[in-house]
Write an enzyme that holds these catalytic residues in place. Structure first.
Site, PDB file in Angstrom:
ATOM      1  N   ILE A 113       0.717  -1.104  -0.118  1.00 40.19           N
ATOM      2  CA  ILE A 113       0.050  -0.039  -0.140  1.00 40.19           C
ATOM      3  C   ILE A 113       0.919   1.188  -0.101  1.00 40.19           C
ATOM      4  O   ILE A 113       2.143   1.160   0.317  1.00 40.19           O
ATOM      5  CB  ILE A 113      -0.903  -0.071   1.106  1.00 40.19           C
ATOM      6  CG1 ILE A 113      -0.099   0.043   2.473  1.00 40.19           C
ATOM      7  CG2 ILE A 113      -2.003  -1.123   1.151  1.00 40.19           C
ATOM      8  CD1 ILE A 113      -1.128   0.120   3.756  1.00 40.19           C
ATOM      9  N   ASP A 114       0.395   2.499  -0.352  1.00 43.99           N
ATOM     10  CA  ASP A 114       1.130   3.454  -0.583  1.00 43.99           C
ATOM     11  C   ASP A 114       1.805   4.088   0.670  1.00 43.99           C
ATOM     12  O   ASP A 114       1.133   3.770   1.869  1.00 43.99           O
ATOM     13  CB  ASP A 114       0.233   4.537  -1.308  1.00 43.99           C
ATOM     14  CG  ASP A 114      -0.215   4.330  -2.631  1.00 43.99           C
ATOM     15  OD1 ASP A 114       0.318   3.534  -3.423  1.00 43.99           O
ATOM     16  OD2 ASP A 114      -1.369   4.841  -3.013  1.00 43.99           O
ATOM     17  N   LEU A 115       2.695   4.977   0.540  1.00 43.55           N
ATOM     18  CA  LEU A 115       3.519   5.597   1.796  1.00 43.55           C
ATOM     19  C   LEU A 115       2.577   6.129   2.573  1.00 43.55           C
ATOM     20  O   LEU A 115       2.764   5.784   3.763  1.00 43.55           O
ATOM     21  CB  LEU A 115       4.413   6.446   1.188  1.00 43.55           C
ATOM     22  CG  LEU A 115       5.267   7.319   2.357  1.00 43.55           C
ATOM     23  CD1 LEU A 115       6.222   6.425   2.969  1.00 43.55           C
ATOM     24  CD2 LEU A 115       6.314   8.384   1.629  1.00 43.55           C
ATOM     25  N   ARG A 120      -7.405   6.621  -4.879  1.00 42.12           N
ATOM     26  CA  ARG A 120      -7.058   8.367  -5.007  1.00 42.12           C
ATOM     27  C   ARG A 120      -7.586   8.995  -6.144  1.00 42.12           C
ATOM     28  O   ARG A 120      -7.934  10.005  -6.131  1.00 42.12           O
ATOM     29  CB  ARG A 120      -5.456   8.385  -4.644  1.00 42.12           C
ATOM     30  CG  ARG A 120      -5.056   7.570  -3.167  1.00 42.12           C
ATOM     31  CD  ARG A 120      -3.678   7.542  -3.098  1.00 42.12           C
ATOM     32  NE  ARG A 120      -2.757   8.709  -2.912  1.00 42.12           N
ATOM     33  CZ  ARG A 120      -1.511   8.882  -3.190  1.00 42.12           C
ATOM     34  NH1 ARG A 120      -0.786   7.583  -3.023  1.00 42.12           N
ATOM     35  NH2 ARG A 120      -0.921   9.822  -2.928  1.00 42.12           N
TER      36      ARG A 120
END
Length: 300
Positions: free
Chosen positions: A138-140, A238
């Site tokens: 998953i994203d930062l 997003r």
């Protein structure tokens, strides 16, 4: 004597249907054909202590042992994460084959450079005291539940379960503006030619993308929404939220005018456990800052 790096031992349940060994391995357990080939050609699958041909029937209560030398795996050396000493890891679930861990916002899922440390996978390697195997990321700036394999045998099984939609996460996001009710977005997503970091709806090389949403709470300025992925494109949630006119509060790429940090959390992991095929739901509690800030945004 052959040295086996990995061994999986399973006792078949009382309600196990009668299948051939090959059907058990490929259809029920979802092992890749490559693994089954090695298990057959090297006689590394044992039923009740003995090797049998792949057409032999198995029965409830049988003990099945799978043995792997290590060279059966295509990329045996690509998971050499430097282990973190005394990692602070939030383990939500653990069994013989995998972990589900709660990644904090601001931590990378995995290293991008040789020798890099401080990522979630470094922490897992330190926790296990042996190498870990990444299943998904998953994203930062996204927090929440992440599956990590403890051995390379289950990685393709988990990949298959995810691609079939049997394993998936649900997210909570705090977004700009008011979203009402529920529905889905099916806008295709591709690369943004103006920024290599970004994706965009109808961008270059677009692929089908589907997101299901349901409003949890909303007011005239903000909404808390529950999100499910129908597909798994990069930055899908997003991008879809930004295109809908409701970008995530604090999204540094798709809502750069927001001065907050990003509020996107994978709060629920629906997991199918390899080999047993047990279905379980694992909850990753909202981080304190997220739940506390809902008061600030009048969404408590």
């Amino acid at each position: 004597m052959v040295n086996y790096q990995w061994q999986i031992q399973e006792q078949l349940a009382a309600n196990q249907p009668v299948l051939s060994i090959r059907e058990l391995l490929q259809q029920q357990w979802l092992l890749p054909k490559r693994f089954v080939h090695y298990l057959r050609s090297r006689r590394q699958v044992l039923v009740n202590g003995k090797y049998h041909s792949m057409n032999t029937a198995i029965h409830p209560g049988d003990q099945v042992v799978l043995q792997f030398r290590g060279d059966e795996f295509r990329h045996p050396g690509n998971n050499q994460y430097i282990p973190t000493n005394n990692p602070k890891l939030d383990v939500l679930y653990e069994n013989r084959d995998l972990l589900v861990v709660n990644k904090p916002r601001g931590q990378k899922s995995h290293p991008n450079e040789t020798g890099e440390t401080g990522t979630l996978m470094n922490d897992v390697a330190g926790y296990l005291h042996h190498q870990a195997y990444m299943v998904h990321r998953i994203d930062l700036q996204t927090s929440g539940a992440v599956i990590v394999a403890k051995n390379p045998v289950v990685v393709p099984i988990l990949d298959r379960l995810i691609s079939l939609g049997k394993i998936h996460r649900e997210y909570l996001a705090l977004v700009e503006g008011q979203i009402k009710g529920s529905g889905d977005w099916d806008w295709p997503i591709g690369n943004d030619p103006s920024d290599i970091r970004k994706r965009k709806v109808n961008g270059e090389h677009s692929q089908r993308a589907q997101t299901f949403y349901q409003t949890v709470k909303s007011n005239s300025e903000y909404s808390l929404v529950d999100l499910k992925l129908g597909t798994g494109r990069t930055h899908q949630l997003r991008v879809h939220l930004e295109y809908s006119g409701h970008p995530i509060v604090g999204d540094p790429i798709y809502n750069p005018s927001s001065s907050a940090k990003m509020y996107l959390h994978g709060y629920k992991q629906r997991l199918v456990v390899p080999f047993s095929n047990q279905k379980i739901t694992i909850t990753a509690p909202l981080p304190d800052y997220f739940s506390q800030d809902l008061v600030k945004y009048h969404l408590e």
